[in-house]
Design an enzyme around this catalytic site. Sequence first.
Site, PDB file in Angstrom:
ATOM      1  CE  LYS A  42       6.569  -0.446 -11.499  1.00 35.41           C
ATOM      2  NZ  LYS A  42       7.381  -1.593 -11.050  1.00 35.41           N
ATOM      3  NE  ARG A 139      12.134  -6.900 -12.597  1.00 40.53           N
ATOM      4  CZ  ARG A 139      10.967  -6.330 -12.333  1.00 40.53           C
ATOM      5  NH1 ARG A 139       9.924  -6.544 -13.115  1.00 40.53           N
ATOM      6  NH2 ARG A 139      10.814  -5.548 -11.294  1.00 40.53           N
ATOM      7  CE1 TYR A 262     -11.022  -0.441 -41.782  1.00 36.58           C
ATOM      8  CE2 TYR A 262     -10.781  -0.065 -39.424  1.00 36.58           C
ATOM      9  CZ  TYR A 262     -10.820   0.418 -40.720  1.00 36.58           C
ATOM     10  OH  TYR A 262     -10.653   1.747 -40.953  1.00 36.58           O
ATOM     11  CG  MET A 310      -6.885   5.014 -34.617  1.00 36.90           C
ATOM     12  SD  MET A 310      -6.173   6.107 -35.854  1.00 36.90           S
ATOM     13  CE  MET A 310      -5.161   4.981 -36.802  1.00 36.90           C
TER      14      MET A 310
END
Length: 367
Positions: A42, A139, A262, A310
């Site tokens: 998956k 689930r 940053y 990024m």
Amino acid sequence: MTADDFPPDCRATLTINLGAVITNYKHCGKLASTAECAAVVKANAYGMGSEQVARTLFNQAGCRSFFVANLTEAITLRRVVPTAVIYVLNGIFPAHTDYFIHHNIRPVLNDPGQIKLWSELDQTGTRPCAVHFDTGINRLGLSSEETRSFVTDTALRKKLNIALIMSHLACADDAANPMNSQQLNKFTAIRQHFPDVAASLANSGGILLGPDYHFDLVRPGLMIFGGNPHRGKEAENIDPVCRISGRILQLRQLESGQTVGYGVSWTADRPCHIAIINIGYADGYPQLFNNCGRVYINGRMLPVIGRVSMDMIAVDVSELNPDEINVRTGVELLGEHITLEMASEVSTLSQYEILTGVRERYQRIYQ
Ligand SMILES: *Cc1c(COP(=O)(O)O)cnc(C)c1O
């Protein structure tokens, strides 16, 4: 030079070792002894590429059964492995029935509505399906009450060709958890009602819980892709599949008191050397690695400093001899030295999230 021709080495690389996929799959099969070993592919085979992975497992490792999450994944996979058994874990819904039949895909029936849908579609009871029983994870799958009524409904059961009964473990990664044996006991009791049907309980972690958990078919995903569900144990025969490597874009000399990145979240407490690497969160290296990630350069484990940007990260390379690195030097972010387990530990991300988090920007190389 054409418009589709790109220069080499201008992107970070994601190298997927298909040889290790085969080795790991075979190792799972060996651990599961007589049980059939399926493969869970998956989410694009945990980010590693379902097409390449499934083709390899089918052609070179003898894998004949595959599990995916949804029908789109199944239809895509069908083109790659035309004769394999393919199960859709998410179940079946009214608008999907024709696709299941047309592509010869097996639904995992998760509730009485899905059982009814499939049984009405297939009055002859010939099309194979799986039935999923919930044994505690809450689930997908039939509840205890739904299970009780289904197992005794012989009329309904006659309308189905149940090829597999299954359940899923909630705590398979934690061998000491009493939940495992509770689920095992519940599943064993359900199985008594289906003496002639193949049964499946174990994912990767479940395989490591031992033969009681293996039944007739095991469903590993993570271990095939180099993850270790039981952290710190039994990892010896699982080879890393995914290698992420970047390159140094720039080297800088910092004085004590200077900051990096940053938000100025890292300050040099001494003069140091740092390297800027060409991988960031847009590649799937998330900010959970801020100030705690580790990379491997020339035989050393080195710390990620400051925030992940990024497109880049900064690494403190003061420990290295300046002569041995340069702009373009290769950097391992994940692989043989920075294992999935280690990356998971420092970041608190699960091994699953690290793998499935890889993005498209990498240059993909299949080995
Ligand atoms: C994802 C999944 C698996 C595979 O689990 P791993 O821990 O990756 O081995 C097996 N069974 C079900 C039902 C799943 O959803």
